[in-house]
Design an enzyme around this catalytic site. Structure first.
Site, PDB file in Angstrom:
ATOM      1  N   ASN A   1      11.966   3.290  -8.430  1.00  0.00           N
ATOM      2  CA  ASN A   1      13.280   3.423  -7.698  1.00  0.00           C
ATOM      3  C   ASN A   1      14.040   2.437  -7.504  1.00  0.00           C
ATOM      4  OD1 ASN A   1      11.934   1.475  -6.409  1.00  0.00           O
ATOM      5  ND2 ASN A   1      11.645   2.616  -4.273  1.00  0.00           N
TER       6      ASN A   1
ATOM      7  N   HIS B   1      13.450  -0.923  -7.145  1.00  0.00           N
ATOM      8  CA  HIS B   1      13.084  -2.111  -6.196  1.00  0.00           C
ATOM      9  C   HIS B   1      12.820  -3.276  -6.838  1.00  0.00           C
ATOM     10  CE1 HIS B   1       8.527  -0.847  -5.828  1.00  0.00           C
ATOM     11  NE2 HIS B   1       8.969  -1.926  -6.547  1.00  0.00           N
TER      12      HIS B   1
ATOM     13  N   ASP C   1       5.934 -11.611  -3.274  1.00  0.00           N
ATOM     14  CA  ASP C   1       5.840 -10.682  -2.280  1.00  0.00           C
ATOM     15  C   ASP C   1       4.111 -10.416  -1.873  1.00  0.00           C
ATOM     16  OD1 ASP C   1       5.260  -9.238  -4.585  1.00  0.00           O
ATOM     17  OD2 ASP C   1       6.830  -7.847  -4.189  1.00  0.00           O
TER      18      ASP C   1
ATOM     19  N   GLU D   1      13.144  -2.446  -1.064  1.00  0.00           N
ATOM     20  CA  GLU D   1      13.467  -0.995  -1.627  1.00  0.00           C
ATOM     21  C   GLU D   1      14.919  -0.340  -1.526  1.00  0.00           C
ATOM     22  OE1 GLU D   1      10.777   0.194  -2.702  1.00  0.00           O
ATOM     23  OE2 GLU D   1       9.080   0.283  -1.591  1.00  0.00           O
TER      24      GLU D   1
HETATM   25  C1  F6R Z   1       5.455  -7.253  -7.601  1.00  0.00           C
HETATM   26  C2  F6R Z   1       6.732  -6.793  -7.302  1.00  0.00           C
HETATM   27  C3  F6R Z   1       7.236  -5.274  -7.708  1.00  0.00           C
HETATM   28  C4  F6R Z   1       6.957  -4.785  -9.175  1.00  0.00           C
HETATM   29  C5  F6R Z   1       7.103  -3.293  -9.233  1.00  0.00           C
HETATM   30  C6  F6R Z   1       6.968  -3.121 -10.634  1.00  0.00           C
HETATM   31  O1  F6R Z   1       5.337  -8.640  -7.221  1.00  0.00           O
HETATM   32  O2  F6R Z   1       7.550  -7.549  -6.675  1.00  0.00           O
HETATM   33  O3  F6R Z   1       8.667  -5.268  -7.602  1.00  0.00           O
HETATM   34  O4  F6R Z   1       7.371  -5.698 -10.017  1.00  0.00           O
HETATM   35  O5  F6R Z   1       6.687  -2.598  -8.176  1.00  0.00           O
HETATM   36  O6  F6R Z   1       5.378  -2.785 -10.689  1.00  0.00           O
HETATM   37  P1  F6R Z   1       4.584  -2.636 -11.854  1.00  0.00           P
HETATM   38  O7  F6R Z   1       5.010  -3.893 -12.866  1.00  0.00           O
HETATM   39  O8  F6R Z   1       3.213  -2.617 -11.689  1.00  0.00           O
HETATM   40  O9  F6R Z   1       5.340  -1.528 -12.757  1.00  0.00           O
END
Ligand code: F6R
Length: 256
Positions: free
Chosen positions: A147, A149, A78, A154
């Protein structure tokens, strides 16, 4: 919301480690073995706090001469809409800082969805096409939001979704504001691989550390498969593993 009945919790999909370093070394070993066996492997990569220790270990092992990344291809999950690759908070900048600048992967082998584009529909289609023409993702790294995702899919994201423009959830904006000067600076939209895109990878490894992820992990692994918890779709993948520390495993049902 369509959901299927609760499956039994599959403990074989879980690896619980004492700490982040051990878990990250395990994941880095898996990547290095794959690239050793298939130098032109196609890797799906993630940003955020979770994979940083994996990338550090990959760099250490690259410098030690254990692995050659010159023939791999990478696709990131992403990117924030509105941030160019030069923006310090872009995921493109994150990947250069935490991995790409320190290894021998050629720039043109790395792919990150474009955060700045005139037409996000065709940008997203092109990204999907590039994944297909590369032969598909062999191995995909995932983190998970508090959450549930994955990527920026989401809650509410359909299982059939492909790469597309999405709105970020309020809790994601709040969680990611730690990387920005203020929550107002966090982009409200992103371009993300879809759930169907992610599920096409031949292997999925989702990592999660810390108590804040415990409920999302319990829902993803032991709850129903539902868009309410996008990571729960991994239950439908034949080769997906959840790699967690004890804190992130704490809400899993104990009887399973
Ligand atoms: C990042 C991504 C997100 C993160 C998630 C957890 O490329 O796609 O899904 O993996 O938000 O983020 P952290 O690792 O910062 O807790």
């Amino acid at each position: 919301m369509n959901s299927t009945p609760r499956p039994s919790f599959d403990a074989k999909r879980m690896l619980v480690f004492d700490d982040i370093q051990q878990a990250s070394h395990h994941v880095a070993d898996e990547i290095i073995q794959l690239v050793g066996a298939k130098p032109s492997a196609v890797l799906g990569l993630a940003t955020g706090s979770t994979p940083i220790a994996v990338y550090e270990e990959l760099i250490r092992r690259y410098r030690a001469g254990d692995v050659d990344f010159s023939k791999i291809t990478t696709f990131n999950l992403d990117e924030y809409v509105g941030l160019s690759p030069e923006h310090p908070q872009s995921f493109a900048a994150f990947m250069r800082t935490h991995l790409f600048d320190a290894i021998d992967v050629p720039d043109h082998h790395t792919h990150i969805p474009a955060g700045v584009a005139n037409d996000f529909l065709s940008t997203a289609e092109l990204f999907e096409k590039k994944i297909q023409t590369s032969g598909g993702i062999d191995w995909q790294l995932l983190g998970i939001g508090d959450n549930g995702h994955i990527g920026f899919n989401e809650p509410g994201s359909p299982g059939e979704s492909g790469t597309r423009l999405v709105e970020l959830a309020d809790e994601t904006i709040e969680a990611n504001s730690r990387f920005f000067d203020s929550p107002d600076d966090v982009p409200r939209q992103a371009i993300t691989m879809g759930i169907a895109t992610i599920l096409k990878a031949k292997r999925l490894v989702l990592m999660a550390f810390g108590a804040a992820k415990a409920q999302a992990i319990a829902d993803a692994v032991a709850g129903p498969v539902t868009p309410d918890c996008p990571a729960s779709f991994l239950q439908r993948h034949p080769n997906a593993t959840f790699i967690v520390d004890r804190a992130a495993a704490a809400a899993l049902p104990t009887e399973a």
